[in-house]
Motif scaffolding. Structure first.
Motif, short mmCIF file in Angstrom:
data_model
loop_
_atom_site.label_atom_id
_atom_site.label_comp_id
_atom_site.label_asym_id
_atom_site.label_seq_id
_atom_site.Cartn_x
_atom_site.Cartn_y
_atom_site.Cartn_z
N SER A 117 3.23 43.64 46.08
CA SER A 117 2.31 44.41 45.25
C SER A 117 0.86 43.91 45.32
O SER A 117 -0.04 44.57 44.81
N ARG A 118 0.66 42.74 45.93
CA ARG A 118 -0.69 42.21 46.11
C ARG A 118 -0.87 41.75 47.56
O ARG A 118 0.11 41.49 48.26
N PRO A 119 -2.12 41.64 48.04
CA PRO A 119 -2.36 41.15 49.40
C PRO A 119 -1.79 39.74 49.59
O PRO A 119 -1.62 38.98 48.63
N LEU A 120 -1.53 39.39 50.84
CA LEU A 120 -0.84 38.15 51.16
C LEU A 120 -1.56 36.91 50.61
O LEU A 120 -0.92 36.01 50.05
N GLU B 58 -3.89 49.25 44.83
CA GLU B 58 -4.82 48.77 45.85
C GLU B 58 -4.10 48.41 47.16
O GLU B 58 -4.50 48.85 48.24
N ASN B 59 -3.06 47.62 47.08
CA ASN B 59 -2.36 47.20 48.29
C ASN B 59 -1.57 48.35 48.90
O ASN B 59 -1.46 48.47 50.12
N PHE B 60 -1.05 49.21 48.05
CA PHE B 60 -0.33 50.39 48.52
C PHE B 60 -1.25 51.27 49.36
O PHE B 60 -0.86 51.76 50.43
N ASP B 61 -2.47 51.45 48.90
CA ASP B 61 -3.45 52.26 49.64
C ASP B 61 -3.72 51.65 51.02
O ASP B 61 -3.84 52.38 52.03
N ALA B 62 -3.82 50.33 51.08
CA ALA B 62 -4.07 49.66 52.36
C ALA B 62 -2.90 49.87 53.32
O ALA B 62 -3.09 50.15 54.52
N ALA C 192 17.31 36.27 49.37
CA ALA C 192 18.12 37.05 48.43
C ALA C 192 17.50 37.07 47.04
O ALA C 192 17.47 38.11 46.37
N MET C 193 16.98 35.93 46.58
CA MET C 193 16.35 35.88 45.25
C MET C 193 15.10 36.75 45.22
O MET C 193 14.75 37.34 44.20
N HIS C 194 14.42 36.84 46.36
CA HIS C 194 13.27 37.74 46.48
C HIS C 194 13.73 39.19 46.29
O HIS C 194 13.08 39.98 45.59
N SER C 195 14.85 39.54 46.92
CA SER C 195 15.39 40.89 46.78
C SER C 195 15.77 41.20 45.34
O SER C 195 15.46 42.27 44.81
N PHE C 196 16.44 40.25 44.69
CA PHE C 196 16.83 40.45 43.29
C PHE C 196 15.60 40.56 42.38
O PHE C 196 15.59 41.36 41.44
N ALA C 197 14.58 39.76 42.67
CA ALA C 197 13.39 39.72 41.81
C ALA C 197 12.60 41.02 41.84
O ALA C 197 11.85 41.31 40.91
N THR C 198 12.77 41.82 42.90
CA THR C 198 12.03 43.07 43.03
C THR C 198 12.95 44.30 42.88
O THR C 198 12.54 45.41 43.19
N ALA C 199 14.17 44.08 42.40
CA ALA C 199 15.16 45.17 42.34
C ALA C 199 14.73 46.31 41.42
O ALA C 199 15.18 47.45 41.60
N ASN C 200 13.86 46.05 40.47
CA ASN C 200 13.42 47.11 39.55
C ASN C 200 12.07 47.72 39.93
O ASN C 200 11.55 48.57 39.21
N GLU C 201 11.53 47.29 41.06
CA GLU C 201 10.27 47.87 41.54
C GLU C 201 10.52 49.29 42.03
O GLU C 201 11.38 49.54 42.85
N LEU D 66 8.34 51.38 43.61
CA LEU D 66 7.69 51.73 44.88
C LEU D 66 8.36 50.97 46.01
O LEU D 66 8.36 49.74 46.03
N ILE D 67 8.89 51.69 46.97
CA ILE D 67 9.60 51.03 48.07
C ILE D 67 8.68 50.12 48.86
O ILE D 67 9.10 49.06 49.36
N ALA D 68 7.42 50.48 48.99
CA ALA D 68 6.48 49.66 49.76
C ALA D 68 6.28 48.28 49.14
O ALA D 68 5.91 47.33 49.84
N TYR D 69 6.52 48.16 47.83
CA TYR D 69 6.34 46.88 47.15
C TYR D 69 7.66 46.09 47.06
O TYR D 69 7.64 44.93 46.66
N ARG D 70 8.77 46.74 47.39
CA ARG D 70 10.06 46.04 47.34
C ARG D 70 10.13 44.92 48.38
O ARG D 70 10.71 43.88 48.16
N HIS D 71 9.59 45.21 49.57
CA HIS D 71 9.76 44.31 50.70
C HIS D 71 8.43 43.65 51.05
O HIS D 71 7.53 44.30 51.57
N ALA D 72 8.34 42.36 50.77
CA ALA D 72 7.11 41.63 51.02
C ALA D 72 6.85 41.54 52.52
O ALA D 72 7.77 41.61 53.33
#
Length: 568
Positions: free
Chosen positions: A533-536, A119-123, A370-379, A381-387
């Motif tokens: 991965s979800r809206p703000l 859903e958020n990726f489509d937006a 940095a912890m945000h970066s580590f927490a999404t390291a296995n995502e 989809l690149i669009a969901y890596r970076h909040a």
């Protein structure tokens, strides 16, 4: 002790030895993606993962060029290499990226994908496709090139003071000195040095303005402000909401901070509070939390470990793998940042430490990123890596507050109280400045025909609107150019209100932590793991807080901070 290994992600689609700094190599992969056969939902998802992997590799290469440029801002070759790579490789991939987004968005198999997951990726995709204009690419390249000149100008400024040469960052430590004459002298020296490059920076900004306004026009917007609001994927709040946020801060926060500053004035025994009186501790103590970079980092690792063992492990890994550049030095760009390295699976922290309490806050702030970066390291989809920036800053600002119980690593018992008072007052004292920066930029880009003098005067006017009891009489010429020290205005236009939104969220998370302890930490970690991965507004809910700029909400947070200050 912790394991120091960072496991670099294995490539599934792109050859391990393929060098994407060569345009021909990158273009070949992009054309493969253009021709990628999509026959069902699984192959569509496979296409997305291939695309994401390719751009993760590419973005990491851009990251290292940027890191090198800022670490060695006085090295013209580094700056030119960043500009070359951005112009000749990275930006040339943008038209392909839009084609790939269209390929995905027009696929009949999109309906077979998990609607909640995408859903958020489509937006994000639809917004990017709608805003893209090929004629803006050359403008964006020129903008990047011009913006890089700001760091080169500011980073090269030095002042001779007391038989030593100091960068402006290093000179700022004298604002902590109990001797008021020292603080004033250092402050005036710094501003005088800024005046020497005033004309150069005004001319640079005029060139940036002339590059930015046409980008909005090309995309069909009447103002660059409205264009950037859309471009930043601000789906859940409007420009009018931001203006109401300005008004809420002016009505609720400015009077509260003015009261704090009046108390400071009395404690310092002054008739007037001046710009050089805002950082010194009224007790006369000069906090020196560390003397060496090794001590600085080790203490940060221990603090993070006490909040959550995984946090400490991650910063240790960064240290052991050369992913920290913390010490201020001549020729280094100002400021600090955490830059995600998508393929490495870990980020890089850059800052300018000079031994001050502000440095402690900065490393803990950047560690939140940095912890945000580590927490999404296995995502995948690149669009969901970076909040989105608001969520990214929520991660970092919350970490500052969540670590406060463990600041005894840096300070004695009495010093901890002083440092925590400074942190808590700073959370609210920052908000008026945040509104100044955003309101000023709103005026700039909705009145693009202004002159440099009109711009400086408007800044002073906006600054006065949010003044919290500081006397600038006799310093009007310096007040007018104070904005030149805010890098975001030059390098990241309209990236600042996010800090204010995040600060409200961070205070709410800290309030939850005070009331519910470990449960609030778990909510924070869950929020980190979600990336974008979800809206703000949903990300705020996952963190256990409200997405709210109202006067009522600000009043509740101001009351909470007030009660915390009383308890100290």
């Amino acid at each position: 002790m912790f394991k120091s290994t960072i496991e670099k992600l294995k490539r599934r689609y792109v050859a391990e030895d393929l060098d994407l700094s060569v345009w021909e190599n990158l273009e070949r992969e992009l054309k493969k993606l253009e021709k990628f056969e999509i026959v069902d939902g699984d192959s569509l998802e496979d296409f997305l993962y291939y695309w994401s992997e390719l751009f993760m590799i590419l973005q990491e290469q851009l990251a290292w060029k940027y890191i090198d440029m800022t670490r060695f801002a006085d090295n013209e070759d580094k700056r030119l290499e960043y500009s070359r790579f951005y112009a000749e490789v990275y930006s040339r991939s943008e038209p392909y990226k839009i084609k790939l987004m269209n390929k995905y968005y027009c696929s009949p198999f999109r309906k077979d994908l998990d609607s909640y997951r995408y859903e958020n990726f489509d937006a994000i995709v639809s917004n990017t496709v709608e805003l893209f204009r090929e004629e803006n690419l050359s403008l964006e390249i020129e903008e990047k090139k011009l913006a890089s000149e700001y760091a080169a100008i500011i980073g090269s400024l030095t002042v001779d003071y007391r038989d030593h040469e100091y960068t402006l960052s290093q000179l700022s430590k004298f604002q902590l000195e109990p001797d008021r004459s020292v603080r004033e002298e250092a402050w005036r020296l710094s501003m005088s040095k800024l005046k020497e490059v005033h004309k150069n920076l005004e001319e640079l900004f005029d060139r940036l303005l002339a590059i930015r306004v046409p980008q909005a026009e090309n995309a069909g917007f009447s103002s660059y402000r409205d264009y950037m609001h859309r471009k930043k994927n601000r789906f859940v709040y409007s420009v009018d909401d931001i203006i109401r946020f300005h008004e809420s801060v002016e009505k609720i926060v400015v009077p509260f901070v003015a009261e704090l500053n009046e108390k400071r004035r009395k404690q310092l025994g002054l008739q007037r509070l001046r710009p050089w009186d805002l950082s010194v501790d009224p007790s006369g103590k000069v906090l020196k939390p560390f003397r060496t970079m090794e001590e600085f980092v080790q203490k940060a690792i221990r603090i993070l470990e006490k909040v959550d063992p995984e946090f400490g492990r991650n910063l240790f890994k960064m240290k052991e793998n050369g992913l920290l550049d913390l010490e201020n030095r001549k020729g280094k760009a100002p400021g600090g940042y955490n830059y995600p390295l998508d393929e490495t699976g870990a980020p890089f922290i850059f800052m300018n430490a000079t031994g001050t309490p502000a440095n402690v806050r900065t490393i803990l702030h950047e560690s939140g990123h940095a912890m945000h970066s580590f927490a999404t390291a296995n995502e995948k989809l690149i669009a969901y890596r970076h909040a989105t920036h608001e969520a990214a800053e929520l991660a970092s600002m919350s970490m500052e507050l969540l670590t406060m119980d463990h600041w005894d690593e840096y300070y004695s018992a009495d010093e901890v109280r002083i440092a925590r008072l400074e942190e808590l007052t700073g959370t609210l004292s920052f908000l008026p400045w945040c509104m100044v920066v955003d309101s000023f930029q709103q005026w700039i880009y909705t009145n693009p025909e202004h002159s440099p003098k009109e711009r400086d005067r408007k800044f002073a006017e906006v600054f006065d609107r949010f003044n919290t009891g500081v006397e600038w009489a006799g310093l009007e010429d310096m007040k007018e150019i104070r904005w030149l020290l805010q890098p975001h205005i030059f390098t990241n236009p309209f990236y600042y209100i996010e800090y204010g939104i995040a600060q409200l969220g961070a205070l709410a998370i800290y309030k939850n932590y005070r009331e519910r302890g470990p449960e609030a930490i778990e909510e924070y970690k869950k929020f980190l793991s979600m990336g974008y991965s979800r809206p703000l507004d949903e990300l705020f809910e996952i963190a256990g807080i409200e997405f709210d700029f109202s006067e009522k909400h600000l009043s509740e947070l101001v009351h909470f901070v007030g009660s915390e200050l009383v308890s100290l």
